[in-house]
Design an enzyme around this catalytic site. Structure first.
Site, PDB file in Angstrom:
ATOM      1  N   ALA A  87      70.739  14.180 -14.202  1.00  0.00           N
ATOM      2  CA  ALA A  87      70.065  13.654 -13.017  1.00  0.00           C
ATOM      3  C   ALA A  87      69.884  14.764 -11.996  1.00  0.00           C
ATOM      4  O   ALA A  87      70.146  15.937 -12.295  1.00  0.00           O
ATOM      5  CB  ALA A  87      70.887  12.513 -12.427  1.00  0.00           C
ATOM      6  N   ASN A  88      69.424  14.435 -10.809  1.00  0.00           N
ATOM      7  CA  ASN A  88      69.325  15.413  -9.726  1.00  0.00           C
ATOM      8  C   ASN A  88      69.718  14.748  -8.411  1.00  0.00           C
ATOM      9  O   ASN A  88      70.009  13.554  -8.372  1.00  0.00           O
ATOM     10  CB  ASN A  88      67.916  16.021  -9.674  1.00  0.00           C
ATOM     11  CG  ASN A  88      66.865  14.971  -9.392  1.00  0.00           C
ATOM     12  OD1 ASN A  88      66.839  14.376  -8.324  1.00  0.00           O
ATOM     13  ND2 ASN A  88      66.008  14.715 -10.381  1.00  0.00           N
TER      14      ASN A  88
END
Ligand code: CTP
Ligand code: CA
Length: 225
Positions: free
Chosen positions: A33-34
């Site tokens: 993810a970020n």
């Protein structure tokens, strides 16, 4: 369900907004993810809807809840997001505020990886589809206005100007998300709006205010179309 649209400068206009991060699975319990919270995308969708736009809000798993009065399409991966965006077309304007993962794991496992049995995992990646570029380059049914975001940590103006040309979008909203600015995950943003006409740097302000100003610019741009 019929949502009541407010009357305003965007009444009768259909606008797509992508927002949030995407999650790219490694196995059924793990993903890549970020740090995107989705806050700027949510603020934009709210500002557009409050000006009368019919908003389709395609969002990855964000920590900020979507605004009321928009059609929410929840997605997980970049590939899901592309499919949802294609299904939402045609629109008058498309705003790509999502932090789309650049890569997906092609070696993802359909069962949970076990450290004892599987050892250190080796992940293989493929590049995700570029949603902004695909929509910018549509030969049929291209939105009148296509807006991308460029979150950069260095050489913001150069990177974002090159990005606008590479993607083929009309505007790029560039910002500096390097550590210390507090913009990623924070409530404020300092953006530069890049168009064919050049670059315009806006003062640092609340993300809601950036959204309001952008929505006004979008309304002005669409009023001619
Ligand atoms: N974007 C997209 N689909 C992708 C990647 C990016 O729609 N697969 C959109 C983002 O929503 C954003 C813009 O493209 O509006 C720029 O994203 P960014 O990550 O800055 O661009 P990239 O081309 O991925 O370049 P970089 O290597 O700097 O990450
Ligand atoms: Ca990227």
């Amino acid at each position: 369900i019929e949502t009541e649209l407010s009357d305003g400068p965007l009444t009768g206009k259909r606008v797509l907004v992508t927002s949030g991060p995407t999650h790219e699975p490694i196995d059924p319990v793990r993903y890549i993810a970020n740090r995107s919270s989705g806050a700027q995308g949510v603020a934009l969708a709210r500002a557009l809807a409050s000006r009368g736009a019919e908003v389709v809000f395609v969002t990855g798993p964000a920590s900020v809840a979507p605004p009321a009065g928009v059609a929410v399409v929840p997605v997980e991966t970049a590939c899901d997001m592309l499919a949802a965006v294609e299904a939402a077309l045609p629109v008058d304007a498309a705003i790509f505020a999502a932090a789309v993962a650049d890569w997906r794991v092609t070696s993802a496992s359909d069962r949970k990886l076990k450290k004892s049995k599987d050892g250190l995992p080796v992940l293989e990646f493929a590049e995700n589809p570029d949603i902004l570029k695909a929509v910018s380059n549509l030969e049929q049914g291209r939105p009148s206005l296509v807006v991308g975001f460029a979150a950069e940590t260095n050489d913001v103006l150069d990177n974002a100007t090159a990005k606008r040309l590479r993607k083929g979008c009309d505007w790029i909203v560039a910002n500096d998300v390097s550590e210390g600015t507090g913009i990623m995950g924070g409530s404020e943003n300092a953006v530069t709006l890049i168009s064919e006409a050049g670059a315009e740097s806006w003062p640092r302000m609340a993300k809601s205010e950036v959204a309001a100003q952008l929505a006004d610019r979008i309304a002005t741009e669409l009023s001619g179309s």
